[in-house]
Design a protein around this motif. Structure first.
Motif, PDB file in Angstrom:
ATOM      1  N   GLY A  85       0.775  -1.234   0.000  1.00 23.69           N
ATOM      2  CA  GLY A  85       0.000   0.000   0.000  1.00 23.69           C
ATOM      3  C   GLY A  85       0.803   1.278   0.000  1.00 23.69           C
ATOM      4  O   GLY A  85       0.228   2.372   0.009  1.00 23.69           O
ATOM      5  N   ASP A 107      -2.169   3.299   0.935  1.00 27.55           N
ATOM      6  CA  ASP A 107      -3.485   2.955   0.400  1.00 27.55           C
ATOM      7  C   ASP A 107      -4.188   2.089   1.442  1.00 27.55           C
ATOM      8  O   ASP A 107      -3.699   1.017   1.801  1.00 27.55           O
ATOM      9  N   GLU A 108      -5.314   2.573   1.925  1.00 20.59           N
ATOM     10  CA  GLU A 108      -6.029   1.917   3.020  1.00 20.59           C
ATOM     11  C   GLU A 108      -6.414   0.480   2.696  1.00 20.59           C
ATOM     12  O   GLU A 108      -6.374  -0.400   3.553  1.00 20.59           O
ATOM     13  N   SER A 109      -6.759   0.194   1.433  1.00 15.92           N
ATOM     14  CA  SER A 109      -7.193  -1.156   1.073  1.00 15.92           C
ATOM     15  C   SER A 109      -6.054  -2.170   1.194  1.00 15.92           C
ATOM     16  O   SER A 109      -6.285  -3.356   1.415  1.00 15.92           O
ATOM     17  N   ALA A 110      -4.807  -1.715   1.062  1.00 18.12           N
ATOM     18  CA  ALA A 110      -3.666  -2.624   1.169  1.00 18.12           C
ATOM     19  C   ALA A 110      -3.037  -2.608   2.560  1.00 18.12           C
ATOM     20  O   ALA A 110      -2.211  -3.454   2.875  1.00 18.12           O
ATOM     21  N   LYS A 124      -4.065  -3.497   5.380  1.00 15.33           N
ATOM     22  CA  LYS A 124      -4.305  -4.701   6.181  1.00 15.33           C
ATOM     23  C   LYS A 124      -3.244  -5.766   5.930  1.00 15.33           C
ATOM     24  O   LYS A 124      -3.027  -6.647   6.743  1.00 15.33           O
ATOM     25  N   ASP A 125      -2.545  -5.671   4.788  1.00 17.55           N
ATOM     26  CA  ASP A 125      -1.502  -6.636   4.444  1.00 17.55           C
ATOM     27  C   ASP A 125      -0.127  -6.241   4.981  1.00 17.55           C
ATOM     28  O   ASP A 125       0.841  -6.963   4.777  1.00 17.55           O
ATOM     29  N   GLU A 133      -5.972   8.218   9.906  1.00 16.65           N
ATOM     30  CA  GLU A 133      -6.664   8.490   8.648  1.00 16.65           C
ATOM     31  C   GLU A 133      -6.235   9.852   8.107  1.00 16.65           C
ATOM     32  O   GLU A 133      -6.169  10.834   8.852  1.00 16.65           O
TER      33      GLU A 133
END
Length: 101
Positions: free
Chosen positions: A34, A55-58, A60-61, A88
């Motif tokens: 991300g 990038d917030e969607s990535a 978590k990885d 955020e």
């Protein structure tokens, strides 16, 4: 989008060595899940901040141990292990470049 802000303190006279390590780790840093933008700010007193836009969607990885391992490369130059803080992004502004004449 998220921002990870990590305050740190370097030992005196470690600037050149730390910058060399950072440059060697550039691809590892930018390959973190991300990663959008990486900024490292360093004051004359050895205090600094790493500011990463993620990038917030990535996010978590992202493996915290992987980040800790990257900081471990600076161990002998740090006055303590940094603790990242994530939040955020509520504003991300850039001034548009003025076209060349």
């Amino acid at each position: 989008m998220l921002a990870r802000v990590t305050p740190y303190k370097m030992k005196p006279d470690s600037r050149d060595a730390a910058i060399e390590i950072m440059n060697e780790l550039k691809s590892d840093i930018l390959d973190l899940p991300g990663m959008v933008r990486f900024i490292n700010v360093w004051g004359q007193d050895g205090n600094g901040y790493v500011i990463s836009l993620i990038d917030e969607s990535a996010a978590k990885d992202t493996d915290p141990e992987r980040i800790k391992a990257l900081w471990g490369h600076f161990r002998e130059h740090l006055q303590g292990m940094p603790e990242p803080q994530t939040g955020e992004v509520i504003a991300h502004w850039e001034k548009a470049a003025t076209p060349a004449q």
